[in-house]
Design an enzyme around this catalytic site. Sequence first.
Site, PDB file in Angstrom:
ATOM      1  CE1 TYR A  23      -3.493  -2.649   0.158  1.00 44.48           C
ATOM      2  CE2 TYR A  23      -2.585  -3.290   2.291  1.00 44.48           C
ATOM      3  CZ  TYR A  23      -3.436  -3.534   1.224  1.00 44.48           C
ATOM      4  OH  TYR A  23      -4.224  -4.657   1.207  1.00 44.48           O
ATOM      5  CG  HIS A 100      -9.398  -2.303  -4.949  1.00 42.19           C
ATOM      6  ND1 HIS A 100      -9.913  -2.597  -3.706  1.00 42.19           N
ATOM      7  CD2 HIS A 100     -10.351  -2.631  -5.853  1.00 42.19           C
ATOM      8  CE1 HIS A 100     -11.131  -3.097  -3.857  1.00 42.19           C
ATOM      9  NE2 HIS A 100     -11.424  -3.120  -5.148  1.00 42.19           N
TER      10      HIS A 100
HETATM   11  C1  DQA Z   1      -7.456  -2.897  -0.913  1.00 44.80           C
HETATM   12  C2  DQA Z   1      -7.283  -4.358  -1.345  1.00 44.80           C
HETATM   13  C3  DQA Z   1      -8.039  -5.285  -0.429  1.00 44.80           C
HETATM   14  O1  DQA Z   1      -7.862  -6.638  -0.841  1.00 44.80           O
HETATM   15  C4  DQA Z   1      -7.529  -5.146   0.997  1.00 44.80           C
HETATM   16  O2  DQA Z   1      -8.278  -5.970   1.867  1.00 44.80           O
HETATM   17  C5  DQA Z   1      -7.498  -3.733   1.467  1.00 44.80           C
HETATM   18  C6  DQA Z   1      -7.085  -2.686   0.534  1.00 44.80           C
HETATM   19  C7  DQA Z   1      -6.592  -1.936  -1.753  1.00 44.80           C
HETATM   20  O3  DQA Z   1      -6.839  -0.743  -1.709  1.00 44.80           O
HETATM   21  O4  DQA Z   1      -5.652  -2.387  -2.424  1.00 44.80           O
HETATM   22  O5  DQA Z   1      -7.749  -3.454   2.636  1.00 44.80           O
HETATM   23  O6  DQA Z   1      -8.819  -2.532  -1.103  1.00 44.80           O
END
Ligand code: DQA
Length: 147
Positions: A23, A100
């Site tokens: 992230y 995402h």
């Molecule tokens: C997410 C991807 C999801 O699989 C994960 O559970 C998240 C973040 C993303 O922004 O990449 O919490 O939504």
Amino acid sequence: MAKILVIHGPNLNVLGIREPEHYGHTTLADIDQRLQELASRDGHNLESFQSNAEHALIEKIQTAVREADRIIINPAGLTHTSVALRDALLAAGIPFVEVHLSNIHARDPFREHSYFSDAAMGVVSGFGPLSYELAYRAAVGSLTAKD
Ligand code: DQA
């Protein structure tokens, strides 16, 4: 002037320190500030909301029915589990963009399925904080698009 509601799901409040290999180091405050800048430049009203609680996210969407023109939502972990959050978006009838940070198709197999994608206007996944900016552009662009 349009009203854009940005919804961040569970654990996105700890962006910046949370699994940076997936992230990155950008915080949620940084992302929201950037979106706020884009919206004020475009003359739109943008509100961001984060919660770790599914019911709070659902209630926010129910309230938005009378207010928001578009929703940008990162359902986070609820992407892969929540029929209830999906139902809230469908009940609201507000067009939404799913976003995402990571590419959910390039990670654990259980992340490949989203309860939201087939109902979304579109999905942006895998571009880190830029995913939100792209989602914003798509959401706002759709307000004026002719075809
Ligand atoms: C997410 C991807 C999801 O699989 C994960 O559970 C998240 C973040 C993303 O922004 O990449 O919490 O939504």
